[in-house]
Design a protein around this motif. Structure first.
Motif, PDB file in Angstrom:
ATOM      1  N   PRO A  69       0.822  -1.202   0.000  1.00  0.00           N
ATOM      2  CA  PRO A  69       0.000   0.000   0.000  1.00  0.00           C
ATOM      3  C   PRO A  69       0.860   1.258   0.000  1.00  0.00           C
ATOM      4  N   GLY A  70       0.238   2.372  -0.366  1.00  0.00           N
ATOM      5  CA  GLY A  70       0.944   3.644  -0.392  1.00  0.00           C
ATOM      6  C   GLY A  70       1.221   4.101  -1.804  1.00  0.00           C
ATOM      7  N   PRO A  71       1.750   5.307  -1.959  1.00  0.00           N
ATOM      8  CA  PRO A  71       2.047   5.827  -3.298  1.00  0.00           C
ATOM      9  C   PRO A  71       3.081   4.992  -4.031  1.00  0.00           C
ATOM     10  N   VAL A 163      -8.285   3.137  -6.576  1.00  0.00           N
ATOM     11  CA  VAL A 163      -7.402   4.291  -6.391  1.00  0.00           C
ATOM     12  C   VAL A 163      -5.966   3.832  -6.179  1.00  0.00           C
ATOM     13  N   GLN A 164      -5.058   4.445  -6.916  1.00  0.00           N
ATOM     14  CA  GLN A 164      -3.631   4.235  -6.719  1.00  0.00           C
ATOM     15  C   GLN A 164      -2.922   5.551  -7.035  1.00  0.00           C
ATOM     16  N   PRO A 372      -7.674  11.166   8.494  1.00  0.00           N
ATOM     17  CA  PRO A 372      -6.612  10.323   9.072  1.00  0.00           C
ATOM     18  C   PRO A 372      -6.371   9.033   8.306  1.00  0.00           C
ATOM     19  N   TRP A 373      -7.445   8.429   7.768  1.00  0.00           N
ATOM     20  CA  TRP A 373      -7.267   7.220   6.965  1.00  0.00           C
ATOM     21  C   TRP A 373      -6.540   7.538   5.661  1.00  0.00           C
ATOM     22  N   ARG A 377      -2.721   6.265   4.354  1.00  0.00           N
ATOM     23  CA  ARG A 377      -2.588   5.493   3.114  1.00  0.00           C
ATOM     24  C   ARG A 377      -1.762   6.214   2.060  1.00  0.00           C
ATOM     25  N   TRP A 378      -1.946   7.526   1.892  1.00  0.00           N
ATOM     26  CA  TRP A 378      -1.369   8.216   0.744  1.00  0.00           C
ATOM     27  C   TRP A 378      -0.353   9.295   1.098  1.00  0.00           C
TER      28      TRP A 378
END
Length: 531
Positions: A69-71, A163-164, A372-373, A377-378
């Motif tokens: 997960p993440g960018p 979403v990514q 916050p979520w 994540r991003w």
């Protein structure tokens, strides 16, 4: 969701209509009956696909990105295969699926993947090939899923989120690639270790905040205790050169064909020059400005400092500060509400209708709880590295985290860029006495009051600042591969000539102050010898 006829279905419908019409005119019941058979087949195909389309409508078909997960971090010009998982949580077997991607302006997809079918409870992974368009934060938002019946006569479609966020870093130029290969070859050859003198002087220049990568011996412990944060001493070194790169991020720099090409070429050139200077052991600082200083990366050296500059440059594509976007707060909240209506199927309208007012109080409560979520994540170093206002609203921060681009403000040609250049010279003077090379990257658009810079240029020259301007020439960045008609081509040449004359006049007035100006095109920025 209503089913639509495919080209094969349209031909079948037309053939049934022809048989029915000719049969009625000729009074032949057999032909009329033959004409109705295709219609009954189409009706059956529609009934079958309606049961399958419920899986899309209820979002029982789930799309996701395989991996951490993440960018996602890729380099400009790189083709990246992104694995997309497709799972069917419904009890119906789905027919052929075609995924049409929905992306932001920074990336594009070569072609959407297709699936021959998907059984209930099954999950498959398909690759999506991404191509980059510009440096910065971009995003894959989801896919328009086209579901085709088993006979291929009817199809239906719906949007599914996926979403990514993608961070696109500047490319490695040919010179950087050659140096990287040379370093690898040199490292592979055995050689005798040679002691090298440390590049540290004895004359204290200033005290500044400690930055990761600074030697521990430079920490000023007494100042650290007083300030309650790590403070480092910076010394003058006659062997070390200092460079300050100032990058114009105004709206005019985002023009060109395609849009943003001028800005991208300048970013690649700045990174190349900074990498060269840092490899020689020089100290480098970075400023970004329009009508005022937007962001800064303080003076530093070494590979960690280059990473700080890269993170700052990547964040410039998703600016959401209120003073640097065309939309006010109400327009941004309306944009976020429309986005969530499609992306998350969350309706924040007070009543039905496309133009209905948005319940801003409810939207703000949802954003406050959701942020916050989104941050977990991003969020990344590029997203938060000194380029975002601390008082930005939740709606603007949400847009930045999701990779949603807000339109920049219209370019003001009333001389506001002069104020930004004055602030750049003030920052150069703040760096203290001593040799300093100041390189300003600006297209000089709207720079009318050049004489207002005379006092700053004289003082900077007296303090040992060597200032110069690299101006991306706008007409050179507007060449398109699309053929124009002769009339349109003549109009374009007229405007290009007028713009070239205006830019040449501005460059002459700047050079009259003693600041060299280099009008360059994309080919010159990609090559060497600009500075």
């Amino acid at each position: 969701m209503s089913p639509y006829l495919t080209p094969s279905g349209k031909w079948l419908f037309a053939s049934g209509a022809l048989f029915t019409i000719f049969g009625a005119l000729a009074r032949e019941p057999v032909l009329v009956l033959l004409g109705q058979v295709p219609w009954w087949v189409l009706l059956g195909a529609m009934m079958l696909i309606l049961t399958q389309s419920r899986a899309l409508q209820r979002r029982q078909v789930v799309l996701g990105v395989d991996g951490a997960p993440g960018p996602l971090r890729i380099r400009y010009g790189q083709r990246y295969r992104l694995p997309i998982s497709v799972s069917n949580a419904s009890t119906d077997r789905l027919g052929a699926l075609a995924l049409e991607p929905v992306t932001s302006g920074g990336i594009c997809v070569e072609s959407g993947p297709t699936l021959g079918g998907l059984a209930p409870g099954h999950k498959v992974s398909v690759p999506v090939v991404l191509e980059t368009r510009h440096v910065g934060r971009a995003s894959l938002q989801g896919f328009e899923v086209v579901l085709r019946g088993r006979l291929g006569l009817v199809e239906t479609r719906d949007y599914l989120p996926c979403v990514q966020v993608i961070e696109i870093f500047p490319k490695l130029t040919h010179g950087a690639q050659r140096r990287a290969r040379a370093r690898l070859a040199s490292a592979a050859r055995p050689r005798r270790a040679v002691a090298r003198a440390a590049a540290s002087g004895t004359d204290l220049r200033e005290l500044r905040d400690y930055q990761p990568g600074d030697p521990l011996r430079t920490v000023a412990w007494k100042a650290t205790v007083r300030q309650r944060r790590l403070i480092a001493r910076e010394f003058d070194d006659e062997r070390t050169h200092r460079r300050l790169f100032a990058l114009d991020i105004s709206t005019s720099m985002l023009s060109g064909t395609p849009p943003g090409r001028k800005f991208d070429e300048v970013i690649h050139h700045v990174v190349e020059q900074a990498r060269d200077a840092l490899e020689r052991g020089d100290e480098v600082a970075l400023l970004t400005f329009d009508h005022a200083i937007f962001g800064r990366v303080e003076t530093g050296s070494g590979a960690p400092h280059l990473q700080r500059m890269l993170r700052h440059l990547v964040g410039l594509r998703s600016i959401v500060d209120a003073r640097r976007t065309a939309w006010d707060e109400a327009a941004v909240e309306r944009f976020i509400a429309d986005y969530l209506l499609i992306q998350e199927r969350l309706d924040f309208r007070r009543q039905q209708g496309l133009e209905a007012a948005v319940d801003t109080r409810l939207l703000r409560r949802w954003l406050r709880a959701q942020l916050p979520w989104e941050l977990a994540r991003w969020a990344s170093d590029a997203e938060s590295h000194g380029v975002i206002d601390a008082q930005v609203s939740d709606a603007r921060r949400f847009a930045r985290l999701r990779g949603l681009e807000l339109p920049p403000p219209s370019e003001m040609r009333a001389g506001t860029k002069v104020a930004g250049l004055q602030a750049v010279f003030e920052e150069a003077l703040r760096m203290g006495r001593g040799p300093l090379q100041l390189v300003i990257y600006s297209d000089l658009c709207g720079l009318n009051e050049v004489d207002a810079l005379e006092r700053y240029v004289r003082l900077a020259r007296r303090r040992g600042v060597d200032a110069r301007v690299v101006a991306p020439f706008t007409p050179a960045f507007g060449v398109e591969d699309i053929p124009f008609e002769a009339h349109h081509e003549r109009i374009r040449e007229i405007f290009s000539i007028a713009e070239a004359d205006d830019r040449a006049g501005t460059a002459s007035r700047v050079e009259a102050l003693g600041v060299p100006v280099a009008l360059v095109g994309p080919d010159a920025l990609r090559g060497e010898g600009v500075l």
